[in-house]
Design an enzyme around this catalytic site. Sequence first.
Site, short mmCIF file in Angstrom:
data_model
loop_
_atom_site.label_atom_id
_atom_site.label_comp_id
_atom_site.label_asym_id
_atom_site.label_seq_id
_atom_site.Cartn_x
_atom_site.Cartn_y
_atom_site.Cartn_z
N GLY A 43 -6.00 5.92 1.64
CA GLY A 43 -5.70 7.14 1.52
C GLY A 43 -4.80 7.70 0.22
O GLY A 43 -4.01 7.10 0.17
N HIS A 44 -5.38 8.04 -0.70
CA HIS A 44 -4.72 8.16 -2.08
C HIS A 44 -4.56 9.80 -2.11
O HIS A 44 -5.50 10.54 -2.32
CB HIS A 44 -5.70 7.60 -3.15
CG HIS A 44 -5.74 6.37 -2.98
ND1 HIS A 44 -6.62 5.55 -4.15
CD2 HIS A 44 -5.20 5.33 -2.03
CE1 HIS A 44 -6.47 4.17 -3.69
NE2 HIS A 44 -5.66 3.89 -2.50
N GLN A 72 -5.05 -0.44 -1.27
CA GLN A 72 -4.09 -1.29 -0.62
C GLN A 72 -2.96 -1.77 -1.50
O GLN A 72 -2.64 -0.81 -2.42
CB GLN A 72 -4.87 -2.20 0.34
CG GLN A 72 -5.54 -1.99 1.48
CD GLN A 72 -7.04 -1.32 0.83
OE1 GLN A 72 -7.74 -2.02 0.22
NE2 GLN A 72 -7.28 -0.17 1.23
N GLY A 82 0.84 -1.29 -0.01
CA GLY A 82 0.05 0.10 -0.04
C GLY A 82 0.87 1.40 -0.08
O GLY A 82 1.94 1.12 0.00
N ASP A 83 0.09 2.47 -0.32
CA ASP A 83 0.85 3.85 -0.21
C ASP A 83 1.90 3.74 -1.32
O ASP A 83 2.88 4.77 -1.21
CB ASP A 83 1.34 4.08 1.22
CG ASP A 83 0.25 4.12 2.24
OD1 ASP A 83 -0.87 4.29 1.81
OD2 ASP A 83 0.72 3.73 3.43
P1 GDP Z 1 -1.48 5.63 -2.39
O1 GDP Z 1 -2.14 5.06 -1.12
O2 GDP Z 1 -0.93 4.39 -3.19
O3 GDP Z 1 -2.31 6.57 -3.05
O4 GDP Z 1 -0.35 6.53 -1.76
P2 GDP Z 1 -0.42 7.64 -0.69
O5 GDP Z 1 -1.05 8.78 -1.24
O6 GDP Z 1 -1.10 6.91 0.61
O7 GDP Z 1 1.07 7.93 -0.39
C1 GDP Z 1 2.00 8.30 -1.42
C2 GDP Z 1 2.73 9.66 -1.10
O8 GDP Z 1 3.76 9.76 -1.77
C3 GDP Z 1 1.74 10.83 -1.22
O9 GDP Z 1 2.23 11.75 -0.22
C4 GDP Z 1 2.23 11.22 -2.53
O10 GDP Z 1 2.17 12.75 -2.85
C5 GDP Z 1 3.74 11.10 -2.62
N1 GDP Z 1 4.20 10.61 -3.95
C6 GDP Z 1 3.74 10.01 -5.10
N2 GDP Z 1 4.76 10.00 -5.88
C7 GDP Z 1 5.91 10.70 -5.34
C8 GDP Z 1 7.06 10.66 -5.97
O11 GDP Z 1 7.43 10.24 -7.05
N3 GDP Z 1 8.12 11.28 -5.18
C9 GDP Z 1 7.88 11.93 -4.11
N4 GDP Z 1 8.73 12.42 -3.38
N5 GDP Z 1 6.50 11.63 -3.33
C10 GDP Z 1 5.60 11.06 -4.11
P1 IMO Z 2 -3.83 2.71 0.45
O1 IMO Z 2 -4.97 2.40 -0.49
C1 IMO Z 2 -1.41 0.87 3.60
C2 IMO Z 2 -3.25 -1.96 6.25
C3 IMO Z 2 -3.44 -1.39 7.89
C4 IMO Z 2 -3.36 -2.82 8.58
C5 IMO Z 2 -4.04 -3.65 7.49
C6 IMO Z 2 -5.46 -4.11 7.74
O2 IMO Z 2 -3.68 3.96 0.84
O3 IMO Z 2 -2.51 2.25 -0.13
P2 IMO Z 2 -7.89 -2.64 7.51
O4 IMO Z 2 -8.13 -1.34 8.18
O5 IMO Z 2 -7.85 -2.75 6.29
O6 IMO Z 2 -8.49 -3.59 8.15
O7 IMO Z 2 -6.22 -2.68 8.14
O8 IMO Z 2 -4.18 -3.00 6.27
N1 IMO Z 2 -3.83 -0.78 5.22
C7 IMO Z 2 -3.16 -0.09 4.42
N2 IMO Z 2 -1.83 -0.08 4.45
N3 IMO Z 2 -2.18 1.57 2.81
C8 IMO Z 2 -3.43 1.14 2.49
O9 IMO Z 2 -4.18 1.69 1.67
C9 IMO Z 2 -3.91 0.12 3.73
N4 IMO Z 2 -5.33 -0.05 3.94
C10 IMO Z 2 -4.95 -0.89 4.77
O10 IMO Z 2 -2.35 -0.56 8.12
O11 IMO Z 2 -2.03 -3.05 8.39
MG MG Z 3 -2.36 5.28 0.84
#
Ligand code: GDP
Ligand code: IMO
Ligand code: MG
Length: 425
Positions: free
Chosen positions: A40-41, A225, A12-13
């Site tokens: 959280g996107h 995720q 994730g993230d």
């Molecule tokens: P998601 O859940 O996969 O959509 O990712 P998140 O938004 O939770 O986390 C990604 C974080 O990295 C966010 O704060 C983005 O703004 C940031 N981000 C995405 N791509 C890049 C990159 O290429 N470089 C940097 N420094 N930050 C990035």
């Molecule tokens: P995005 O879409 C990172 C993790 C939680 C926990 C496990 C189970 O932003 O990448 P839950 O609440 O789903 O039952 O939690 O999954 N988790 C994530 N980790 N990015 C996410 O979403 C996540 N959604 C759930 O931290 O370990």
């Molecule tokens: Mg995220």
Amino acid sequence: MANTVIIGAQWGDEGKGKIVDMLSATSDVVVRFQGGNNAGHTIAVNGNLTILHTIPSGILHPGKMCLIGNGVVLDPFVFLQEIEGLKENGIDVAPRRLGISHKTHLILPYHVALDKAREAYKAGGKIGTTGRGIGPCYEDKVARIGLRASDLTNPDLVRTKIRAALVEKNVLLRDLYKAEPLDAEAIIDQVLAIAPQITPYLTDVSGVIQESVRMGKNILWEGAQGVHLDVDHGTYPFVTSSNTISGCASTGTGIGPNYLQQVIGIAKAYTTRVGAGPFPTELDDATGDFLREQGHEFGATTGRPRRCGWLDAVVLRESARLCGLTQIALTKIDVLRNLPVLKICVDYMYKGHRIEYPPQGENALAEVTPVYEELPGFTEDISSCKHFEALPYNVQKYIQRLEALTQVRITYVSVGPDRDQTILC
Ligand code: GDP
Ligand code: IMO
Ligand code: MG
């Protein structure tokens, strides 16, 4: 652009929000197919941040249709808050361009209460969930007692289902978890009060997608995720409660798998994880702290610090085979700047053997030792590079090595959070 599924290739993230937003420019329909507001996107446009939890990341592009599929679990209160936030920023969130499947299950206050109470009750083995009620809502779906979005058009059904659910939930909350029981009638009132705001969004998501495909439009499926949080294929039991792999794009929106033409895995140039569970390349040292600080690795949903470690090619290889990845988008490579040496885990040692894929048993991943390869680092600022050839030699080598290790083409390299900071390779 072909019909494309976007999935997180790690835990994730990875930057799915950024890439989905970018690809939405050349798509017509963007659809979420699993997960809920545990996601959280983040999208950055000219430095302005938008964090989306339930609404698809195509919403900032005017005119694009955004859909929430049957595989999603939707907190209707969070959905309405998110809509309000977007409206305040001038984003069109009218039902003509935003739809919720009739079959989408609803996260209600008792799911959130149970999620939190269960985690608090556990002495050890806490999953570290996001506390958003995701697991309890999927449990009710599978137990065939859930409330679905279409039920909001039928107040009697809402009353019957919530009353029945709370008979059981309150036993758990009060007697087992020693938490406050909940009042069914109060929840019914809350749900019926917001129902008229939700029902205009009810949509035959499967039908809209099929019709769009027939008209030659392009569809983007937005995963939440990551592959290794998948309830079947991830690091069970430290996973989320849905299938996160590409196949869920089919079941989670109601279309045949033959509609899915491309699968792009989003991978961070290092690895992060939030919550508990095995993480072979985790760095509990100054380099881990460096990645967390330079990469701002704090959860977009819960604000928790993310665990950080080296890039793990074994994890990505497994994602490639579980999802049929046709491409990888590599993100956050800019964060690695100024590290003298970059390590990639190329294989694992497990019970005296060198292995190329994760071992299969529960928690077996906790027993592996990474086999690292070292590559030279880079010191140049790459955040405004626009072409692969403009990247420093060592960055190019890192990318090419990852392609060789995963056998998947890296077609996008993200060098900063903003929409424009992306190289098409
Ligand atoms: P998601 O859940 O996969 O959509 O990712 P998140 O938004 O939770 O986390 C990604 C974080 O990295 C966010 O704060 C983005 O703004 C940031 N981000 C995405 N791509 C890049 C990159 O290429 N470089 C940097 N420094 N930050 C990035
Ligand atoms: P995005 O879409 C990172 C993790 C939680 C926990 C496990 C189970 O932003 O990448 P839950 O609440 O789903 O039952 O939690 O999954 N988790 C994530 N980790 N990015 C996410 O979403 C996540 N959604 C759930 O931290 O370990
Ligand atoms: Mg995220």
